[in-house]
Design a protein around this motif. Structure first.
Motif, PDB file in Angstrom:
ATOM      1  N   ALA A 174      67.324  13.088  65.259  1.00 59.06           N
ATOM      2  CA  ALA A 174      67.088  14.265  64.432  1.00 59.06           C
ATOM      3  C   ALA A 174      65.603  14.296  64.082  1.00 59.06           C
ATOM      4  CB  ALA A 174      67.927  14.203  63.152  1.00 59.06           C
ATOM      5  N   THR A 175      64.883  15.262  64.628  1.00 59.14           N
ATOM      6  CA  THR A 175      63.449  15.370  64.354  1.00 59.14           C
ATOM      7  C   THR A 175      63.226  15.951  62.962  1.00 59.14           C
ATOM      8  OG1 THR A 175      62.913  15.656  66.694  1.00 59.14           O
ATOM      9  CG2 THR A 175      61.282  16.433  65.092  1.00 59.14           C
ATOM     10  N   ILE A 176      62.423  15.271  62.164  1.00 55.39           N
ATOM     11  CA  ILE A 176      62.098  15.730  60.809  1.00 55.39           C
ATOM     12  C   ILE A 176      60.779  16.485  60.873  1.00 55.39           C
ATOM     13  CG2 ILE A 176      61.807  15.080  58.417  1.00 55.39           C
ATOM     14  CD1 ILE A 176      64.571  14.412  59.669  1.00 55.39           C
ATOM     15  N   ARG A 177      60.789  17.704  60.328  1.00 53.04           N
ATOM     16  CA  ARG A 177      59.635  18.597  60.437  1.00 53.04           C
ATOM     17  C   ARG A 177      59.003  18.877  59.079  1.00 53.04           C
ATOM     18  NH1 ARG A 177      59.902  20.453  65.659  1.00 53.04           N
ATOM     19  NH2 ARG A 177      61.939  20.255  66.651  1.00 53.04           N
ATOM     20  N   ARG A 178      57.796  19.398  59.138  1.00 52.93           N
ATOM     21  CA  ARG A 178      57.002  19.672  57.941  1.00 52.93           C
ATOM     22  C   ARG A 178      57.742  20.509  56.903  1.00 52.93           C
ATOM     23  NH1 ARG A 178      54.635  23.976  56.087  1.00 52.93           N
ATOM     24  NH2 ARG A 178      55.267  25.120  57.939  1.00 52.93           N
ATOM     25  N   ASN A 179      58.434  21.547  57.363  1.00 58.12           N
ATOM     26  CA  ASN A 179      59.028  22.492  56.428  1.00 58.12           C
ATOM     27  C   ASN A 179      60.509  22.258  56.178  1.00 58.12           C
ATOM     28  OD1 ASN A 179      59.759  23.192  58.988  1.00 58.12           O
ATOM     29  ND2 ASN A 179      59.403  25.387  58.770  1.00 58.12           N
ATOM     30  N   ASP A 180      61.038  21.083  56.513  1.00 57.25           N
ATOM     31  CA  ASP A 180      62.437  20.797  56.205  1.00 57.25           C
ATOM     32  C   ASP A 180      62.629  20.723  54.691  1.00 57.25           C
ATOM     33  OD1 ASP A 180      63.289  20.697  58.806  1.00 57.25           O
ATOM     34  OD2 ASP A 180      63.223  18.516  58.970  1.00 57.25           O
ATOM     35  N   SER A 181      63.553  21.512  54.163  1.00 57.69           N
ATOM     36  CA  SER A 181      63.896  21.427  52.745  1.00 57.69           C
ATOM     37  C   SER A 181      64.734  20.171  52.512  1.00 57.69           C
ATOM     38  CB  SER A 181      64.707  22.652  52.332  1.00 57.69           C
ATOM     39  OG  SER A 181      65.965  22.656  52.990  1.00 57.69           O
ATOM     40  N   TRP A 182      64.948  19.825  51.252  1.00 59.49           N
ATOM     41  CA  TRP A 182      65.774  18.651  50.956  1.00 59.49           C
ATOM     42  C   TRP A 182      67.180  18.833  51.518  1.00 59.49           C
ATOM     43  CZ3 TRP A 182      70.350  18.817  48.346  1.00 59.49           C
ATOM     44  CH2 TRP A 182      70.621  19.971  47.587  1.00 59.49           C
ATOM     45  N   LEU A 183      67.697  20.073  51.460  1.00 62.31           N
ATOM     46  CA  LEU A 183      69.038  20.326  51.964  1.00 62.31           C
ATOM     47  C   LEU A 183      69.074  20.192  53.486  1.00 62.31           C
ATOM     48  CD1 LEU A 183      71.940  21.111  51.437  1.00 62.31           C
ATOM     49  CD2 LEU A 183      71.247  23.518  51.507  1.00 62.31           C
ATOM     50  N   HIS A 184      68.029  20.694  54.152  1.00 60.03           N
ATOM     51  CA  HIS A 184      67.956  20.585  55.607  1.00 60.03           C
ATOM     52  C   HIS A 184      67.866  19.118  56.013  1.00 60.03           C
ATOM     53  CE1 HIS A 184      66.249  22.670  59.476  1.00 60.03           C
ATOM     54  NE2 HIS A 184      67.411  22.088  59.665  1.00 60.03           N
ATOM     55  N   PHE A 185      67.090  18.349  55.259  1.00 55.62           N
ATOM     56  CA  PHE A 185      66.964  16.921  55.551  1.00 55.62           C
ATOM     57  C   PHE A 185      68.314  16.225  55.419  1.00 55.62           C
ATOM     58  CE2 PHE A 185      66.387  12.552  54.016  1.00 55.62           C
ATOM     59  CZ  PHE A 185      65.688  12.013  55.070  1.00 55.62           C
ATOM     60  N   VAL A 186      69.028  16.514  54.344  1.00 57.99           N
ATOM     61  CA  VAL A 186      70.337  15.892  54.140  1.00 57.99           C
ATOM     62  C   VAL A 186      71.309  16.287  55.251  1.00 57.99           C
ATOM     63  CG1 VAL A 186      72.354  15.832  52.621  1.00 57.99           C
ATOM     64  CG2 VAL A 186      70.068  15.627  51.653  1.00 57.99           C
ATOM     65  N   LYS A 187      71.255  17.563  55.680  1.00 54.78           N
ATOM     66  CA  LYS A 187      72.118  18.001  56.770  1.00 54.78           C
ATOM     67  C   LYS A 187      71.795  17.269  58.066  1.00 54.78           C
ATOM     68  CE  LYS A 187      73.353  22.696  55.257  1.00 54.78           C
ATOM     69  NZ  LYS A 187      73.216  24.150  55.539  1.00 54.78           N
ATOM     70  N   LYS A 188      70.494  17.046  58.315  1.00 56.01           N
ATOM     71  CA  LYS A 188      70.121  16.302  59.523  1.00 56.01           C
ATOM     72  C   LYS A 188      70.658  14.872  59.473  1.00 56.01           C
ATOM     73  CE  LYS A 188      66.104  18.974  61.024  1.00 56.01           C
ATOM     74  NZ  LYS A 188      64.674  18.993  61.346  1.00 56.01           N
ATOM     75  N   CYS A 189      70.654  14.292  58.285  1.00 57.92           N
ATOM     76  CA  CYS A 189      71.204  12.940  58.148  1.00 57.92           C
ATOM     77  C   CYS A 189      72.710  12.941  58.372  1.00 57.92           C
ATOM     78  CB  CYS A 189      70.892  12.382  56.760  1.00 57.92           C
ATOM     79  SG  CYS A 189      69.139  12.046  56.494  1.00 57.92           S
ATOM     80  N   ALA A 190      73.369  14.045  57.962  1.00 55.71           N
ATOM     81  CA  ALA A 190      74.830  14.114  58.050  1.00 55.71           C
ATOM     82  C   ALA A 190      75.294  14.589  59.423  1.00 55.71           C
ATOM     83  CB  ALA A 190      75.377  15.031  56.969  1.00 55.71           C
ATOM     84  N   LEU A 191      74.513  15.484  60.037  1.00 56.60           N
ATOM     85  CA  LEU A 191      74.960  16.110  61.272  1.00 56.60           C
ATOM     86  C   LEU A 191      74.087  15.806  62.479  1.00 56.60           C
ATOM     87  CD1 LEU A 191      75.768  19.649  59.792  1.00 56.60           C
ATOM     88  CD2 LEU A 191      77.346  17.752  60.183  1.00 56.60           C
ATOM     89  N   GLY A 192      72.880  15.324  62.249  1.00 58.39           N
ATOM     90  CA  GLY A 192      71.969  15.034  63.353  1.00 58.39           C
ATOM     91  C   GLY A 192      71.155  16.228  63.757  1.00 58.39           C
TER      92      GLY A 192
END
Length: 233
Positions: free
Chosen positions: A215-233
């Motif tokens: 899951a690539t983490i990007r500059r504009n990822d919100s906290w919710l988007h970050f958590v979703k990436k951790c949960a869903l990839g």
């Protein structure tokens, strides 16, 4: 169990708008908040090497693998203290011929030059319990190379890093996420235990260990988007 493998590049103040690949530069304050979220969610940040037993199903627990592509000096300066603060470990994928150099592969694309970690910084990173992995010798697109050159890029980079750190190198990352079944075989034959791609998703025991998603983490990822990436990839 499914394990998120988080992919970062630079941890620094992002460049001005319209700069190429600006999204790949995560602000240090954002990185700190993201590590706080992992802690809050009860997820331990670990290196890819430490995550593999969880991915294979040999161990259970809430973990996320933290990886950094290209071995930027700003990762050492801005991410390493945060990892130490939270007791996390991470994997740093090194472009072996640019240790102490810079991101020369990005310059033709208009990306601003950024220094890579020095020998001394890599050795300290390693001494603190963090993993060093290979990202080839020159950050090349492996499928575009003749087989023997692809083999050299994959194999010799591992040898150089092992000589530098006096320790086996088990993790590999395909530059640009570009790879073919042959490249995966070459990584296996070179002696690695796992390799990552840019395919999206969380890693599972059913995945090819030489084609692990991230899951690539990007500059504009919100906290919710970050958590979703951790949960869903």
């Amino acid at each position: 169990m499914a394990v998120p493998i988080l992919a970062y590049h630079q941890i620094a103040v992002p460049p001005l708008r319209k700069a190429p690949f600006r999204s790949m530069v995560v602000h240090p304050e954002a990185f700190h908040r993201q590590m706080e979220w992992l802690k809050r969610l009860g997820i331990k940040g670990v290196s890819l090497r430490e995550a593999m037993p969880y991915i294979r199903g040999e161990k259970t627990g809430k973990v996320a693998a933290i990886t950094f592509d290209d071995s930027y000096a700003n990762v050492y300066e801005n991410a390493l203290p945060v990892l130490q603060e939270f007791g996390f470990t991470a994997t740093n994928f090194v472009v072996a011929n640019q240790i102490g150099g810079s991101n020369v592969w990005d310059v033709p694309l208009g990306v601003a030059q950024a220094p890579c970690m020095s020998v001394e910084q890599l050795k300290r990173w390693h001494s603190l319990g963090h993993e060093v992995g290979s990202h080839t010798l020159d950050h090349v697109r492996l499928p575009q190379l003749p087989m023997e050159e692809a083999r050299r890029q994959i194999t010799h980079s591992r040898e150089l890093l092992e000589d530098l750190l006096d320790e086996g190198i088990s993790s590999f990352c395909f530059p640009y996420g570009d790879e073919t079944p042959l490249d995966r075989v070459l990584a296996y034959e070179a002696g690695y235990s796992a390799a990552t791609t840019t395919r999206r998703g969380r890693a599972r025991s059913s995945d090819d260990p030489f084609g692990l998603p991230r899951a690539t983490i990007r500059r504009n990822d919100s906290w919710l988007h970050f958590v979703k990436k951790c949960a869903l990839g």
